[in-house]
Enzyme design. Structure first.
Site, short mmCIF file in Angstrom:
data_model
loop_
_atom_site.label_atom_id
_atom_site.label_comp_id
_atom_site.label_asym_id
_atom_site.label_seq_id
_atom_site.Cartn_x
_atom_site.Cartn_y
_atom_site.Cartn_z
N ALA A 156 0.81 -1.23 0.00
CA ALA A 156 0.00 0.00 0.00
C ALA A 156 0.83 1.27 0.00
O ALA A 156 0.33 2.34 -0.34
CB ALA A 156 -0.94 0.01 1.20
N ASP A 157 2.11 1.18 0.36
CA ASP A 157 2.95 2.37 0.44
C ASP A 157 4.37 2.03 0.00
O ASP A 157 5.31 2.14 0.78
CB ASP A 157 2.94 2.93 1.86
CG ASP A 157 3.58 4.32 1.95
OD1 ASP A 157 3.74 4.96 0.89
OD2 ASP A 157 3.94 4.74 3.05
N LEU A 158 4.52 1.62 -1.26
CA LEU A 158 5.82 1.25 -1.78
C LEU A 158 6.63 2.52 -2.04
O LEU A 158 6.42 3.21 -3.03
CB LEU A 158 5.68 0.43 -3.06
CG LEU A 158 6.99 -0.17 -3.60
CD1 LEU A 158 7.59 -1.15 -2.60
CD2 LEU A 158 6.76 -0.85 -4.94
N ARG B 177 4.16 5.10 -7.55
CA ARG B 177 4.34 5.63 -6.19
C ARG B 177 5.82 5.61 -5.81
O ARG B 177 6.34 6.57 -5.23
CB ARG B 177 3.51 4.83 -5.20
CG ARG B 177 3.46 5.42 -3.80
CD ARG B 177 2.61 4.56 -2.89
NE ARG B 177 2.37 5.20 -1.60
CZ ARG B 177 1.38 6.02 -1.33
NH1 ARG B 177 0.50 6.31 -2.28
NH2 ARG B 177 1.24 6.56 -0.13
#
Length: 255
Positions: A171-173, A210
Site C-alpha cells: 500500500a505504500d511502496l 508511487r
C-alpha cells in the site's frame, strides 16, 4: 489461507495477541507494549514516522515493535485509535497474517513474531512485533549517501516483480520501505500495513508510480547521479524482463 499449528491466539484483558509459538513460545502481552520493554532496559532506539517504531534488544533477540499511528487529517481526530470492525480486521492482525504467508512463501519480508490489539468501546489501538533485519539501510538513506550501481536497481526491480507476480500489493511502496543489505541482491520490503493479495490489475503500475514519485522527491536537490533516468530504466527493464511466473498466492482482494 491456512495457517500452521504454531500460530496461537491469546486473549488478555482488553484485547488479544496473535503470535508464532515456534518463534516466541514464551510470548506475553507485554511484548507488544514498549513500556514493558523499557522497564527492562531493552529499548535501543526510537524513530517516528507513520507509526512509532521501537528497536528491541533482549535475551538474544533483535526485534522491531511498531505502534500503529494515524497519518494525515485523521491524526488530528485520533492519533492511534481505529474504528472497531472485529479482531480479524484490525491493522495489526491483518498485517501479521500477510507477513506470515509472504515469509513462508520465501519473499523478502520481516519475519512476524506477534501482533496485538486493545479494544475499548467502538475503537482499538494496535501493535506489531517482527524480527529485525540486521545490517541494512533504507533505499532512501542509500541514495542520499552515494550513487548506487545499476546492479542494485536491477535487483530492486526483480524483487518488486516477484512480489507482484505473487499478487502482493504494497500500500505504500516508497524508498523508505525498501531495505538494502551489503550484497547487491539483498533487498527487503517492510511496512505492509494495509497491504493486500490481489489478482492482476492496475495496482501494480500504481505501486511503481508511487515508488518513482518517492525517489524523485528524495533525490530532489541532490547530485543528478544519485537517482538518474538510467537507474529507473534499469529497474523497469529488470521488472519487465521475461521470467517464469510463480503461482500467485490466493487473493484477498481483487481489482
Amino acid at each position: 489461507m491456512a495457517i500452521g499449528p504454531e500460530v496461537r491466539l491469546q486473549d488478555f484483558a482488553g484485547g488479544a495477541m496473535l503470535y508464532d509459538s515456534s518463534r516466541a513460545g514464551n510470548a506475553a502481552p507485554g511484548w507488544l507494549d514498549v513500556n514493558w520493554w523499557a522497564k527492562r532496559g531493552a529499548v535501543q532506539a526510537v524513530s517516528e514516522g507513520r507509526g512509532s517504531t521501537f528497536l528491541i534488544e533482549a535475551d538474544g533477540r533483535s526485534l522491531v515493535l511498531r505502534h500503529y499511528r494515524r497519518g494525515g487529517l485523521m491524526a488530528k481526530l485520533s492519533a492511534d485509535r481505529y474504528w472497531w470492525h472485529g479482531a480479524e480486521r484490525t491493522r495489526s492482525f491483518r498485517e501479521w497474517h500477510l507477513l506470515y504467508h509472504l515469509h513462508r512463501a520465501g519473499l523478502p519480508v520481516p519475519m512476524p513474531v506477534a501482533a496485538a490489539y486493545r479494544h475499548e468501546g467502538s475503537s482499538y489501538s494496535a501493535d506489531l512485533l517482527v524480527q529485525r533485519i540486521a545490517e541494512v539501510r533504507s533505499l532512501a538513506e542509500a541514495i542520499r549517501s552515494e550513487p548506487l550501481p545499476l546492479e542494485r536497481w536491477v535487483a530492486i526491480g526483480r524483487w518488486i516483480r516477484h512480489l507482484h507476480e505473487r499478487g502482493v500489493c504494497h500500500a505504500d511502496l516508497n524508498a523508505h520501505n525498501i531495505l538494502l543489505g551489503e550484497h547487491v541482491d539483498a533487498v527487503w520490503f517492510i511496512d505492509f500495513d494495509r497491504g493486500t493479495l490481489r489478482g492482476p490489475g492496475w495496482w501494480s503500475d500504481a505501486n511503481l508510480a508511487r515508488l518513482h514519485r518517492s525517489l524523485e522527491k528524495i533525490s530532489s536537490g541532490l547530485d543528478a547521479e544519485r537517482f538518474s533516468t538510467a537507474d529507473w530504466q534499469a529497474l523497469l527493464d529488470s521488472y519487465f524482463a521475461a521470467a517464469p511466473r510463480p503461482e500467485p498466492l490466493p487473493a484477498t482482494r481483487s481489482r
